[in-house]
Design an enzyme around this catalytic site. Structure first.
Site, PDB file in Angstrom:
ATOM      1  N   ARG A 192      31.890 -37.025 -28.425  1.00  0.00           N
ATOM      2  CA  ARG A 192      31.294 -37.361 -27.126  1.00  0.00           C
ATOM      3  C   ARG A 192      30.950 -38.842 -27.157  1.00  0.00           C
ATOM      4  O   ARG A 192      31.077 -39.508 -28.191  1.00  0.00           O
ATOM      5  CB  ARG A 192      30.086 -36.492 -26.754  1.00  0.00           C
ATOM      6  CG  ARG A 192      29.205 -35.981 -27.847  1.00  0.00           C
ATOM      7  CD  ARG A 192      28.457 -37.017 -28.612  1.00  0.00           C
ATOM      8  NE  ARG A 192      27.556 -37.811 -27.776  1.00  0.00           N
ATOM      9  CZ  ARG A 192      26.972 -38.932 -28.159  1.00  0.00           C
ATOM     10  NH1 ARG A 192      27.218 -39.414 -29.381  1.00  0.00           N
ATOM     11  NH2 ARG A 192      26.169 -39.595 -27.381  1.00  0.00           N
ATOM     12  N   GLY A 193      30.506 -39.350 -26.002  1.00  0.00           N
ATOM     13  CA  GLY A 193      30.271 -40.776 -25.880  1.00  0.00           C
ATOM     14  C   GLY A 193      31.493 -41.396 -25.225  1.00  0.00           C
ATOM     15  O   GLY A 193      32.604 -41.263 -25.752  1.00  0.00           O
ATOM     16  N   ALA A 194      31.296 -42.075 -24.092  1.00  0.00           N
ATOM     17  CA  ALA A 194      32.429 -42.530 -23.285  1.00  0.00           C
ATOM     18  C   ALA A 194      33.433 -43.380 -24.076  1.00  0.00           C
ATOM     19  O   ALA A 194      34.630 -43.063 -24.070  1.00  0.00           O
ATOM     20  CB  ALA A 194      31.917 -43.282 -22.060  1.00  0.00           C
ATOM     21  N   ARG A 254      38.162 -33.884 -20.178  1.00  0.00           N
ATOM     22  CA  ARG A 254      36.767 -34.177 -19.782  1.00  0.00           C
ATOM     23  C   ARG A 254      36.855 -34.925 -18.451  1.00  0.00           C
ATOM     24  O   ARG A 254      36.893 -36.154 -18.430  1.00  0.00           O
ATOM     25  CB  ARG A 254      36.073 -35.036 -20.849  1.00  0.00           C
ATOM     26  CG  ARG A 254      34.570 -35.173 -20.676  1.00  0.00           C
ATOM     27  CD  ARG A 254      33.775 -33.993 -21.191  1.00  0.00           C
ATOM     28  NE  ARG A 254      33.847 -33.832 -22.617  1.00  0.00           N
ATOM     29  CZ  ARG A 254      33.126 -34.532 -23.497  1.00  0.00           C
ATOM     30  NH1 ARG A 254      32.246 -35.409 -23.086  1.00  0.00           N
ATOM     31  NH2 ARG A 254      33.273 -34.334 -24.774  1.00  0.00           N
ATOM     32  N   GLN A 295      20.287 -35.270 -28.193  1.00  0.00           N
ATOM     33  CA  GLN A 295      21.161 -36.265 -28.833  1.00  0.00           C
ATOM     34  C   GLN A 295      20.369 -37.231 -29.713  1.00  0.00           C
ATOM     35  O   GLN A 295      20.886 -37.730 -30.705  1.00  0.00           O
ATOM     36  CB  GLN A 295      21.913 -37.085 -27.775  1.00  0.00           C
ATOM     37  CG  GLN A 295      22.920 -36.314 -26.950  1.00  0.00           C
ATOM     38  CD  GLN A 295      22.322 -35.820 -25.652  1.00  0.00           C
ATOM     39  OE1 GLN A 295      21.117 -35.612 -25.539  1.00  0.00           O
ATOM     40  NE2 GLN A 295      23.172 -35.630 -24.661  1.00  0.00           N
ATOM     41  N   ASP A 338      25.437 -45.119 -18.371  1.00  0.00           N
ATOM     42  CA  ASP A 338      26.655 -44.390 -18.018  1.00  0.00           C
ATOM     43  C   ASP A 338      27.381 -45.069 -16.876  1.00  0.00           C
ATOM     44  O   ASP A 338      28.609 -45.073 -16.816  1.00  0.00           O
ATOM     45  CB  ASP A 338      26.320 -42.946 -17.658  1.00  0.00           C
ATOM     46  CG  ASP A 338      26.087 -42.130 -18.904  1.00  0.00           C
ATOM     47  OD1 ASP A 338      24.967 -42.183 -19.438  1.00  0.00           O
ATOM     48  OD2 ASP A 338      27.041 -41.495 -19.384  1.00  0.00           O
ATOM     49  N   ASN A 376      21.680 -43.485 -16.392  1.00  0.00           N
ATOM     50  CA  ASN A 376      21.742 -43.195 -17.829  1.00  0.00           C
ATOM     51  C   ASN A 376      21.129 -41.822 -18.064  1.00  0.00           C
ATOM     52  O   ASN A 376      20.606 -41.192 -17.150  1.00  0.00           O
ATOM     53  CB  ASN A 376      21.021 -44.282 -18.627  1.00  0.00           C
ATOM     54  CG  ASN A 376      21.300 -44.187 -20.119  1.00  0.00           C
ATOM     55  OD1 ASN A 376      22.422 -43.970 -20.523  1.00  0.00           O
ATOM     56  ND2 ASN A 376      20.265 -44.311 -20.936  1.00  0.00           N
ATOM     57  N   LYS A 377      21.225 -41.341 -19.288  1.00  0.00           N
ATOM     58  CA  LYS A 377      20.720 -40.017 -19.665  1.00  0.00           C
ATOM     59  C   LYS A 377      19.323 -39.780 -19.094  1.00  0.00           C
ATOM     60  O   LYS A 377      18.467 -40.659 -19.134  1.00  0.00           O
ATOM     61  CB  LYS A 377      20.675 -39.925 -21.190  1.00  0.00           C
ATOM     62  CG  LYS A 377      20.265 -38.580 -21.748  1.00  0.00           C
ATOM     63  CD  LYS A 377      21.134 -37.434 -21.298  1.00  0.00           C
ATOM     64  CE  LYS A 377      22.582 -37.648 -21.650  1.00  0.00           C
ATOM     65  NZ  LYS A 377      23.479 -36.687 -20.936  1.00  0.00           N
TER      66      LYS A 377
END
Lengths: 357, 357
Positions: free
Chosen positions: A53-55, A102, A209, A250, A260-261
């Site tokens: 994961r992680g762009a 994804r 995370q 993001d 963002n998260k």
């Protein structure tokens, strides 16, 4: 051909003997399991199942997947009558498979489009080994550029952070980018300068995370840190233990508003209250100038069980839940955006325009 | 003698046929297990093991435990030569046992001292049944007064809350007091007035009292609510979904600074940022006028595994953790303290003095 040299202590994947080995990020840090991928189908599965994961890391993985689709030992080549048309068909099938692994990941499409540009210009009459080498070279270039961007962000960011503890949220490290990380890369840089800083790690509910991945990376790096639940951030700040807050992004709107998260907005408001500078570290590819403000950024709402269950264990009954994956921090709360090309101080639409001009 | 009529939908304990039945709050809401106590030893175990929690509820439980210690069927009475000295020895042993069941619980000692005052004045030559009845009457009186205080707070508090959603933290309901609850009691009162309000429930990491107990109580009450992780509060506020925040208190200093479950300070700062009034609901017994400000209130730091494990499941490795149980909200962030005797608006040392005069 050798893969790029990765500067981070933790690695989301390793390229060796024409295979990609992915560490299963769903299991970290309680287990370090590696999953081997030798073709594009396995890579797509690893992206879909969130092993990786992680762009930026997903983008690199997809590019490596496209290269593996043309590996000389791929079943593709053992078919009878391999011609240009068949190769192109196989390219399109592999592309579609990886693109759908994804569907909301912007970097995934960016990396695939870049591979596509190479493919358009390539001589399809090449031997399998030469074709594979050309694709792999491009995938490695994407990877190498990510590493270089992370290192540039770390160099620009580290001198900005005032003395004192650094608080961060979610995971923005090597595991998320395949390089050094974005916000966590800046933190590593501060640590490597030997200032003996303490890092405050938000556990980052609901998916944890921070507790799982950021803590793991900091432990691997050997930095001093303390894990806290997200609601302890104000307590740590009120005691003077936090000198700066740094997070990833993001998506950044044209005026600097940052998605963002979820939990990032809380931190930005708390930081403002205590006069603590709040930084965003993100590559310029995160900047979406077609989106004027944060209000136009859609917020994904995820399933209730992500909140009511932890690692398969129910923590409460199936009560009604609101579970947004991201929140929007207004640009007025952001001291600076740290990019691979430099720092945008007090971001506004004008400042961002000027920076990019 | 009949136990008090409890106005809440949820109950931490029920008195029936000279026994106390405690609902196991560690298991709620996934299981509703009841544990029967017929003597003081069983009550002490139930308090120690956190089957029952919440300061007022623990106080009532301890008082009921002292009464059960003199129940006519207690082994005490079957000993040969029961005299005044033996009774007093048994009193002291039972008192010590219950006092040590949760050594930092202020209400526990308050309730025990009140039972002690009765004991001092009682005629020890009474028949067992009369002695038991006198003790039970006092325990019921403590319980009844808690209920009345909760109801008074609810009546004072409900009209203060502006229209819109109400956000709360931790559990301050019937399960915590044995009555209607403090902050959650105010919310129940608003709900019973039929205004169709939505309640936003912070899950309250690390112990998840919000996700487990407050959600359970709101479901029992039939109110509309949404469970969120603590870091989603700013998101909900930024959308205009929160009209007020109301929480309980563990201790209130002379100037109005309030110690409450960690995460409360975060909410108070976020509420100020969005111009949302922030209320504290707590009985006057919570006010500690010998402590001048919040700075002098000691903050318990709890074990790391409370954060790194959830219901026995490890969520991450044994990383270093900072796990304070409470935080201090400065009085300047509190719009009003709601007590059973009325409302202290914009609390300061002067306002609190004036209110108590």
């Amino acid at each position: 051909m050798k893969p790029p040299q990765v500067p981070g202590a933790a690695k989301p994947f390793v390229w060796q003997d024409n295979r990609v080995y992915f560490v299963d990020q769903r299991e970290l840090p309680l287990a370090e399991k590696w999953i081997t991928c030798s073709d594009e189908k396995q890579v797509a599965a690893v992206i879909r199942d969130m092993v990786v994961r992680g762009a930026p890391a997903i983008g690199i993985a997809a590019a490596l997947g496209m290269a593996l689709a043309f590996h000389p030992e791929h079943p593709l080549w053992s078919q009878s009558g391999v011609n240009e048309e068949l190769l192109h068909e196989h390219w399109q099938g592999s592309y579609k498979l990886l693109a759908e692994s994804r569907p909301t990941a912007v970097n995934l499409f960016w990396a695939l489009r870049r591979m596509e540009a190479l493919w358009q210009g390539i001589d399809k009459k090449l031997e399998s080994l030469e074709l594979f080498a050309a694709l792999l070279q491009e995938a490695f270039a994407i990877w190498q550029e990510t590493i270089a961007a992370d290192q540039a962000m770390a160099r620009y960011g580290a001198p900005l952070l005032p003395p004192g503890g650094i608080l961060t949220h979610c995971n923005t490290g090597a595991l998320a980018t395949g390089g050094l990380g974005t916000a966590l890369g800046v933190i590593f840089q501060v640590g490597r300068q030997g200032d003996g800083v303490r890092v405050w790690v938000d556990e980052t509910r609901p998916y944890l995370q921070g507790a799982r991945l950021t803590a793991y990376e900091l432990a691997q790096e050997g930095m001093d840190f303390r894990l806290i639940s997200d609601n302890m951030a104000a307590s740590a700040m009120s005691r003077g233990w936090v000198g700066s807050v740094i997070v990833g992004a993001d998506r950044i709107a044209a005026n600097g508003d940052t998605a963002n998260k979820v939990g990032t907005l809380n931190l930005a408001i708390l930081a403002q209250h205590y006069g603590i500078p709040f930084y965003v570290a993100a590559p310029l590819s995160t900047l979406d100038r077609r989106t004027p403000t944060g209000q136009e950024i859609p917020i994904e709402e995820r399933e209730a069980q992500e909140l009511t269950r932890v690692r398969g264990t129910a923590i409460t009954a199936d009560y009604p839940v609101w579970n947004p994956a991201f929140d929007i921090t207004p640009h007025s709360l952001i001291r600076a955006i740290i990019t691979e090309k430099g720092v945008i101080e007090k971001p506004t639409v004008q400042e961002i325009d000027r920076f990019l001009a």
